[in-house]
Design a protein around this motif. Structure first.
Motif, PDB file in Angstrom:
ATOM      1  N   ASP A 164       0.833  -1.203   0.000  1.00  0.00           N
ATOM      2  CA  ASP A 164       0.000   0.000   0.000  1.00  0.00           C
ATOM      3  C   ASP A 164       0.867   1.252   0.000  1.00  0.00           C
ATOM      4  OD1 ASP A 164       0.972   0.238   2.574  1.00  0.00           O
ATOM      5  OD2 ASP A 164      -0.851  -0.515   3.521  1.00  0.00           O
ATOM      6  N   LYS A 165       0.207   2.400   0.111  1.00  0.00           N
ATOM      7  CA  LYS A 165       0.912   3.682   0.043  1.00  0.00           C
ATOM      8  C   LYS A 165       1.850   3.907   1.222  1.00  0.00           C
ATOM      9  CE  LYS A 165      -2.834   5.895  -2.547  1.00  0.00           C
ATOM     10  NZ  LYS A 165      -3.824   7.006  -2.571  1.00  0.00           N
ATOM     11  N   LEU A 166       1.553   3.274   2.334  1.00  0.00           N
ATOM     12  CA  LEU A 166       2.391   3.434   3.530  1.00  0.00           C
ATOM     13  C   LEU A 166       3.586   2.491   3.544  1.00  0.00           C
ATOM     14  CD1 LEU A 166      -0.412   3.809   6.240  1.00  0.00           C
ATOM     15  CD2 LEU A 166       0.851   5.623   5.043  1.00  0.00           C
ATOM     16  N   GLY A 167       3.694   1.643   2.526  1.00  0.00           N
ATOM     17  CA  GLY A 167       4.800   0.694   2.462  1.00  0.00           C
ATOM     18  C   GLY A 167       4.527  -0.613   3.154  1.00  0.00           C
ATOM     19  N   THR A 168       3.292  -0.826   3.604  1.00  0.00           N
ATOM     20  CA  THR A 168       2.937  -2.083   4.260  1.00  0.00           C
ATOM     21  C   THR A 168       2.666  -3.147   3.208  1.00  0.00           C
ATOM     22  OG1 THR A 168       1.961  -0.880   6.115  1.00  0.00           O
ATOM     23  CG2 THR A 168       1.351  -3.196   5.857  1.00  0.00           C
ATOM     24  N   GLU A 169       3.271  -4.309   3.381  1.00  0.00           N
ATOM     25  CA  GLU A 169       3.108  -5.414   2.443  1.00  0.00           C
ATOM     26  C   GLU A 169       1.958  -6.302   2.903  1.00  0.00           C
ATOM     27  OE1 GLU A 169       5.803  -8.998   0.411  1.00  0.00           O
ATOM     28  OE2 GLU A 169       6.628  -7.673   1.965  1.00  0.00           O
ATOM     29  N   HIS A 170       1.049  -6.595   1.987  1.00  0.00           N
ATOM     30  CA  HIS A 170      -0.118  -7.420   2.286  1.00  0.00           C
ATOM     31  C   HIS A 170       0.000  -8.755   1.550  1.00  0.00           C
ATOM     32  CE1 HIS A 170      -2.592  -4.128   4.127  1.00  0.00           C
ATOM     33  NE2 HIS A 170      -1.750  -3.392   3.391  1.00  0.00           N
ATOM     34  N   LEU A 171      -0.262  -9.829   2.284  1.00  0.00           N
ATOM     35  CA  LEU A 171      -0.246 -11.168   1.712  1.00  0.00           C
ATOM     36  C   LEU A 171      -1.642 -11.767   1.835  1.00  0.00           C
ATOM     37  CD1 LEU A 171       1.042 -13.795   0.601  1.00  0.00           C
ATOM     38  CD2 LEU A 171       1.710 -14.335   2.961  1.00  0.00           C
ATOM     39  N   TYR A 172      -2.211 -12.153   0.691  1.00  0.00           N
ATOM     40  CA  TYR A 172      -3.520 -12.792   0.655  1.00  0.00           C
ATOM     41  C   TYR A 172      -3.339 -14.216   0.120  1.00  0.00           C
ATOM     42  CZ  TYR A 172      -5.210  -7.965   0.991  1.00  0.00           C
ATOM     43  OH  TYR A 172      -5.433  -6.662   1.390  1.00  0.00           O
ATOM     44  N   MET A 173      -4.011 -15.154   0.789  1.00  0.00           N
ATOM     45  CA  MET A 173      -3.885 -16.548   0.381  1.00  0.00           C
ATOM     46  C   MET A 173      -5.168 -17.291   0.721  1.00  0.00           C
ATOM     47  SD  MET A 173      -1.127 -19.444   1.710  1.00  0.00           S
ATOM     48  CE  MET A 173       0.271 -18.498   1.097  1.00  0.00           C
ATOM     49  N   HIS A 174      -5.513 -18.235  -0.137  1.00  0.00           N
ATOM     50  CA  HIS A 174      -6.593 -19.152   0.209  1.00  0.00           C
ATOM     51  C   HIS A 174      -6.264 -20.530  -0.348  1.00  0.00           C
ATOM     52  CE1 HIS A 174      -8.127 -18.318  -3.903  1.00  0.00           C
ATOM     53  NE2 HIS A 174      -8.658 -19.535  -3.788  1.00  0.00           N
ATOM     54  N   PHE A 175      -6.651 -21.524   0.446  1.00  0.00           N
ATOM     55  CA  PHE A 175      -6.448 -22.910   0.029  1.00  0.00           C
ATOM     56  C   PHE A 175      -7.578 -23.741   0.625  1.00  0.00           C
ATOM     57  CE2 PHE A 175      -3.936 -22.152   3.830  1.00  0.00           C
ATOM     58  CZ  PHE A 175      -4.257 -23.217   4.653  1.00  0.00           C
ATOM     59  N   TYR A 176      -7.503 -25.041   0.430  1.00  0.00           N
ATOM     60  CA  TYR A 176      -8.627 -25.909   0.775  1.00  0.00           C
ATOM     61  C   TYR A 176      -8.191 -26.954   1.797  1.00  0.00           C
ATOM     62  CZ  TYR A 176     -10.292 -23.755  -3.490  1.00  0.00           C
ATOM     63  OH  TYR A 176     -10.642 -22.839  -4.445  1.00  0.00           O
ATOM     64  N   VAL A 177      -9.142 -27.324   2.668  1.00  0.00           N
ATOM     65  CA  VAL A 177      -8.931 -28.375   3.650  1.00  0.00           C
ATOM     66  C   VAL A 177     -10.051 -29.389   3.491  1.00  0.00           C
ATOM     67  CG1 VAL A 177      -7.636 -27.027   5.333  1.00  0.00           C
ATOM     68  CG2 VAL A 177     -10.137 -26.953   5.364  1.00  0.00           C
ATOM     69  N   GLU A 178      -9.727 -30.630   3.783  1.00  0.00           N
ATOM     70  CA  GLU A 178     -10.684 -31.711   3.585  1.00  0.00           C
ATOM     71  C   GLU A 178     -10.510 -32.756   4.668  1.00  0.00           C
ATOM     72  OE1 GLU A 178     -11.770 -35.105   0.198  1.00  0.00           O
ATOM     73  OE2 GLU A 178     -10.391 -33.446  -0.258  1.00  0.00           O
ATOM     74  N   GLY A 179     -11.645 -33.170   5.251  1.00  0.00           N
ATOM     75  CA  GLY A 179     -11.645 -34.203   6.272  1.00  0.00           C
ATOM     76  C   GLY A 179     -12.609 -35.313   5.926  1.00  0.00           C
ATOM     77  N   PRO A 180     -12.746 -36.298   6.792  1.00  0.00           N
ATOM     78  CA  PRO A 180     -13.666 -37.411   6.514  1.00  0.00           C
ATOM     79  C   PRO A 180     -15.120 -36.977   6.392  1.00  0.00           C
ATOM     80  CG  PRO A 180     -12.094 -38.008   8.227  1.00  0.00           C
ATOM     81  CD  PRO A 180     -11.936 -36.547   8.002  1.00  0.00           C
ATOM     82  N   LEU A 181     -15.520 -35.871   7.075  1.00  0.00           N
ATOM     83  CA  LEU A 181     -16.919 -35.453   7.063  1.00  0.00           C
ATOM     84  C   LEU A 181     -17.200 -34.311   6.086  1.00  0.00           C
ATOM     85  CD1 LEU A 181     -17.760 -35.536  10.894  1.00  0.00           C
ATOM     86  CD2 LEU A 181     -18.202 -37.285   9.159  1.00  0.00           C
ATOM     87  N   ASN A 182     -16.368 -33.282   6.127  1.00  0.00           N
ATOM     88  CA  ASN A 182     -16.624 -32.082   5.323  1.00  0.00           C
ATOM     89  C   ASN A 182     -15.320 -31.560   4.725  1.00  0.00           C
ATOM     90  OD1 ASN A 182     -19.543 -31.672   5.877  1.00  0.00           O
ATOM     91  ND2 ASN A 182     -18.830 -31.351   7.993  1.00  0.00           N
ATOM     92  N   SER A 183     -15.483 -30.610   3.822  1.00  0.00           N
ATOM     93  CA  SER A 183     -14.349 -29.880   3.234  1.00  0.00           C
ATOM     94  C   SER A 183     -14.648 -28.393   3.312  1.00  0.00           C
ATOM     95  CB  SER A 183     -14.122 -30.298   1.774  1.00  0.00           C
ATOM     96  OG  SER A 183     -15.277 -30.037   0.992  1.00  0.00           O
ATOM     97  N   GLY A 184     -13.607 -27.607   3.358  1.00  0.00           N
ATOM     98  CA  GLY A 184     -13.793 -26.171   3.493  1.00  0.00           C
ATOM     99  C   GLY A 184     -12.677 -25.389   2.836  1.00  0.00           C
ATOM    100  N   THR A 185     -12.785 -24.048   2.977  1.00  0.00           N
ATOM    101  CA  THR A 185     -11.823 -23.124   2.376  1.00  0.00           C
ATOM    102  C   THR A 185     -11.192 -22.286   3.474  1.00  0.00           C
ATOM    103  OG1 THR A 185     -13.165 -23.002   0.373  1.00  0.00           O
ATOM    104  CG2 THR A 185     -11.487 -21.307   0.664  1.00  0.00           C
ATOM    105  N   VAL A 186      -9.875 -22.113   3.407  1.00  0.00           N
ATOM    106  CA  VAL A 186      -9.139 -21.300   4.364  1.00  0.00           C
ATOM    107  C   VAL A 186      -8.779 -19.982   3.693  1.00  0.00           C
ATOM    108  CG1 VAL A 186      -7.099 -21.142   5.833  1.00  0.00           C
ATOM    109  CG2 VAL A 186      -8.224 -23.355   5.489  1.00  0.00           C
ATOM    110  N   ASN A 187      -9.137 -18.863   4.334  1.00  0.00           N
ATOM    111  CA  ASN A 187      -8.824 -17.526   3.827  1.00  0.00           C
ATOM    112  C   ASN A 187      -7.867 -16.849   4.790  1.00  0.00           C
ATOM    113  OD1 ASN A 187     -10.802 -17.037   1.421  1.00  0.00           O
ATOM    114  ND2 ASN A 187     -12.069 -17.957   3.032  1.00  0.00           N
ATOM    115  N   LEU A 188      -6.806 -16.260   4.233  1.00  0.00           N
ATOM    116  CA  LEU A 188      -5.736 -15.687   5.054  1.00  0.00           C
ATOM    117  C   LEU A 188      -5.384 -14.291   4.560  1.00  0.00           C
ATOM    118  CD1 LEU A 188      -3.325 -15.944   7.116  1.00  0.00           C
ATOM    119  CD2 LEU A 188      -2.011 -16.883   5.198  1.00  0.00           C
TER     120      LEU A 188
END
Length: 238
Positions: A164-188
């Motif tokens: 950004d304009k202040l020099g702060t670095e932003h990291l965005y990531m998403h990936f997937y997790v899966e178990g025996p019952l359900n699956s989901g999405t991880v947002n970071l």
């Protein structure tokens, strides 16, 4: 009575002999002269012929002093080309090593961040219960973008970085997790201020379809709570 007949001369007698006999007599009296040649000298060796040195066939065995001007130019060209190839190889190796370090081995690389966040999700009791599996998340799998090849699932991690304009670095990531019952999405969402070494969590949540979002990190929620303190109907009372 003394005879006056003159005896024949040796030359006349020789002329009366056959030609073959005269040739043998001549070689006996006047032997053929022997001339010294380079091949008859005891210490002389014949000079071996060699191929002309070119850029394609130069092996470096022929000394520099024995090369012609054209051959010296060919050797110089070949050695210059070899030096450029070696330098290009060193530069490429350094570039690959740097990228490999930044993307895999560095503590703030995307692969390292992915592994740390996946371990946090597997260690969270709420996520394990919702996804299913045994305690510790041993049955929970984390992977990147889905693909037709199961070997590619662990390789494609969707992420992006911006400053950004202040020099702060932003990291965005998403990936997937899966178990025996359900699956989901991880947002970071992580940030790193200018001059700082490590990223800080701003937002980390797990979304499972049909269930309430699970927050592991939510720094913005804390700010919203502080802003709402002392306010009622939009008026600050204390």
């Amino acid at each position: 009575m003394i005879s006056s007949r003159v005896p024949p001369s040796p030359l006349a007698s020789l002329l009366k002999l056959p030609a073959s006999t005269r040739l043998l007599f001549h070689n006996h009296v006047h032997p053929a002269r022997q001339y010294a040649t380079s091949s008859s000298l005891p210490n002389s060796t014949p000079q071996a012929s060699r191929r002309a040195v070119t850029v394609a066939n130069d092996t470096g065995r022929i000394p520099w002093t024995q090369l012609s001007t054209r051959e010296k130019a060919a050797r110089t060209t070949q050695q210059s080309f070899n030096l450029l190839v070696v330098l290009a190889g060193i530069i490429m190796t350094g570039g690959v090593s740097y990228v490999l370090y930044r993307e895999v081995f560095s503590t703030d690389s995307k692969t390292a961040v992915f592994n740390r966040v996946a371990d946090r999700v597997k260690a969270d009791a709420r996520c394990v219960e919702l996804l299913g599996g045994r305690s510790g998340g041993r049955d929970v799998k984390a992977y990147g973008e889905p693909s037709w090849s199961r070997w590619a699932r662990n390789r494609m991690i969707a992420s992006r970085t911006e400053t950004d304009k202040l020099g702060t670095e932003h990291l965005y990531m998403h990936f997937y997790v899966e178990g025996p019952l359900n699956s989901g999405t991880v947002n970071l969402h992580m940030t790193r201020r200018h001059g700082e070494k490590d990223f800080e969590y701003r937002f980390l949540a797990v979304d499972v379809k049909g269930h309430e979002r699970i927050y592991l990190e939510n720094a913005d929620a804390g700010k919203m709570d502080k802003r709402g303190q002392g306010r009622m109907f939009g008026v600050k009372w204390w």
